[in-house]
Write an enzyme that holds these catalytic residues in place. Structure first.
Site, PDB file in Angstrom:
ATOM      1  N   HIS A  97     -43.636  50.589  26.634  1.00 20.11           N
ATOM      2  CA  HIS A  97     -43.943  50.597  27.824  1.00 20.11           C
ATOM      3  C   HIS A  97     -43.198  52.100  28.954  1.00 20.11           C
ATOM      4  CE1 HIS A  97     -39.595  49.862  28.498  1.00 20.11           C
ATOM      5  NE2 HIS A  97     -39.759  50.503  29.354  1.00 20.11           N
ATOM      6  N   ASP A  99     -43.036  53.150  32.570  1.00 16.03           N
ATOM      7  CA  ASP A  99     -42.170  52.825  33.368  1.00 16.03           C
ATOM      8  C   ASP A  99     -43.109  52.647  34.610  1.00 16.03           C
ATOM      9  OD1 ASP A  99     -40.047  52.005  32.202  1.00 16.03           O
ATOM     10  OD2 ASP A  99     -38.673  53.966  33.087  1.00 16.03           O
ATOM     11  N   HIS A 253     -41.155  54.623  25.638  1.00 19.71           N
ATOM     12  CA  HIS A 253     -40.495  53.962  25.542  1.00 19.71           C
ATOM     13  C   HIS A 253     -40.042  52.511  25.350  1.00 19.71           C
ATOM     14  CE1 HIS A 253     -39.516  54.326  29.674  1.00 19.71           C
ATOM     15  NE2 HIS A 253     -38.922  52.894  29.982  1.00 19.71           N
ATOM     16  N   ARG A 268     -30.524  53.371  35.968  1.00 14.96           N
ATOM     17  CA  ARG A 268     -31.040  54.349  35.598  1.00 14.96           C
ATOM     18  C   ARG A 268     -31.461  54.449  37.001  1.00 14.96           C
ATOM     19  NH1 ARG A 268     -36.727  50.721  33.831  1.00 14.96           N
ATOM     20  NH2 ARG A 268     -37.234  51.458  36.406  1.00 14.96           N
TER      21      ARG A 268
HETATM   22  O1  LIG Z   1     -32.131  50.242  27.922  1.00 12.24           O
HETATM   23  C1  LIG Z   1     -33.097  51.552  27.619  1.00 12.24           C
HETATM   24  O2  LIG Z   1     -32.851  51.799  26.749  1.00 12.24           O
HETATM   25  C2  LIG Z   1     -34.365  51.876  28.123  1.00 12.24           C
HETATM   26  C3  LIG Z   1     -34.686  50.587  29.271  1.00 12.24           C
HETATM   27  C4  LIG Z   1     -36.024  50.876  29.597  1.00 12.24           C
HETATM   28  O3  LIG Z   1     -36.939  50.111  29.279  1.00 12.24           O
HETATM   29  C5  LIG Z   1     -35.936  52.000  31.033  1.00 12.24           C
HETATM   30  O4  LIG Z   1     -34.666  52.055  31.669  1.00 12.24           O
HETATM   31  O5  LIG Z   1     -36.320  52.309  31.553  1.00 12.24           O
HETATM   32 FE   LIG Z   2     -38.345  51.677  31.224  1.00 20.29          FE
END
Ligand SMILES: O=C(O)CCC(=O)C(=O)O
Ligand SMILES: [Fe+2]
Length: 277
Positions: A97, A99, A253, A268
């Site tokens: 995906h 984001d 990702h 994040r």
């Molecule tokens: O937990 C992760 O490594 C990435 C998760 C994810 O898709 C994000 O933080 O946008």
């Molecule tokens: Fe993500």
């Protein structure tokens, strides 16, 4: 100390050293990191124990920050969301995906800080939409040029998983009401570098609008498979205090879901972006 950039694969990714993310960046450091992000699409920094405040300050050098509608956040720093397997079911990130493409202006990028990681497993993969676009045949590039696709929040945040309590259900319904399905171009032009990238993703893209349903299904299936070919990807094995920063305009990702019941905690900060064109 000057910033050092070590590329990690031909398609994307570089490891950055020579900068301390807990301190405020100089203008020169900020510009070097932005340049590296444009060149490599995803950057990794090792041994960066940063607080949520420092993480938000670092991310804010590159744009305004987004407060996520669904995920829990750090109360005193709401722009920093928490992905903690002890708190939230994060399995939905185990899909390729980009984001928040359900927003009219999806994120420019994000800064992800590893707080607690499993002994092994829990890697994250990134894929370059630029490499994927450039590897398509000319006739396929021509076909896709000018097409638009629908992106829908409910594809990755299904009611079954995000509406289990009355509070969750109310938040989910409110989010859906505020974020009706919308369209973005299938091929996106990077607003700064001008490079072109494939911009559909399995997480949120439901339909190529100008094709009939069967054509759309077949082409999306092909594009999802194509855009995540190993040649266009990179896989990061996390250590605690690693920081990753990605250009969400031209990458996807996938957070590998192979480590539970071990706990994994990530923070994040998401940087707001512009309308894709
Ligand atoms: O937990 C992760 O490594 C990435 C998760 C994810 O898709 C994000 O933080 O946008
Ligand atoms: Fe993500």
């Amino acid at each position: 100390m000057s910033i050092d950039i070590q590329p990690l694969s031909p398609a994307l990714g570089a490891q950055i050293s020579g900068v301390d993310l807990s301190r405020d960046l100089t203008g020169e450091q900020r510009n070097a990191i932005e340049r590296a992000l444009l060149d490599h699409q995803v950057l990794f920094f090792r041994d960066q124990p940063i607080t949520p405040q420092q993480q938000a300050r670092f991310a804010a050098h590159f744009g305004d920050l987004h407060v996520h509608p669904i995920y829990p956040n750090v109360p005193e720093q709401p722009e920093v969301l928490i992905l903690d397997t002890a708190v939230t079911d994060v399995r939905d990130n185990a899909i390729w995906h980009t984001d928040v493409t359900f927003l009219p202006t999806p994120a420019l990028g994000a800064v992800l800080s590893a707080k607690q990681v499993p002994a092994y497993g829990g890697d994250t993969l990134w894929a370059s939409g630029i490499a994927a676009f450039e590897a398509l045949s000319r006739p396929m590039q021509t076909l896709l040029d000018g097409l638009t696709a629908t992106h829908d929040f409910t594809r990755s945040f299904p009611l079954e998983r995000f509406g289990s309590t009355a509070v969750d259900l109310a938040r989910w319904e409110e989010t859906r009401r505020k974020n009706p399905p919308l369209s973005h171009p299938v091929i996106r032009t990077h607003p700064v570098s001008g490079r072109r990238a494939l911009f559909v993703n399995d997480g949120f893209t439901t339909r190529i609008n100008e094709l009939d349903a069967a054509e759309s299904d077949a082409i999306l299936k092909l594009l999802f498979a194509h855009s995540t070919r190993p040649e266009f990807t990179l896989r990061w094995r996390w250590q605690a205090n690693d920081v990753a920063m990605w250009d969400n305009r031209v990458t996807q990702h996938y957070a590998v879901d192979d480590y539970r019941p071990q706990r994994r905690v990530m923070h994040r900060a998401t940087i707001l972006g512009d309308a894709p064109f």
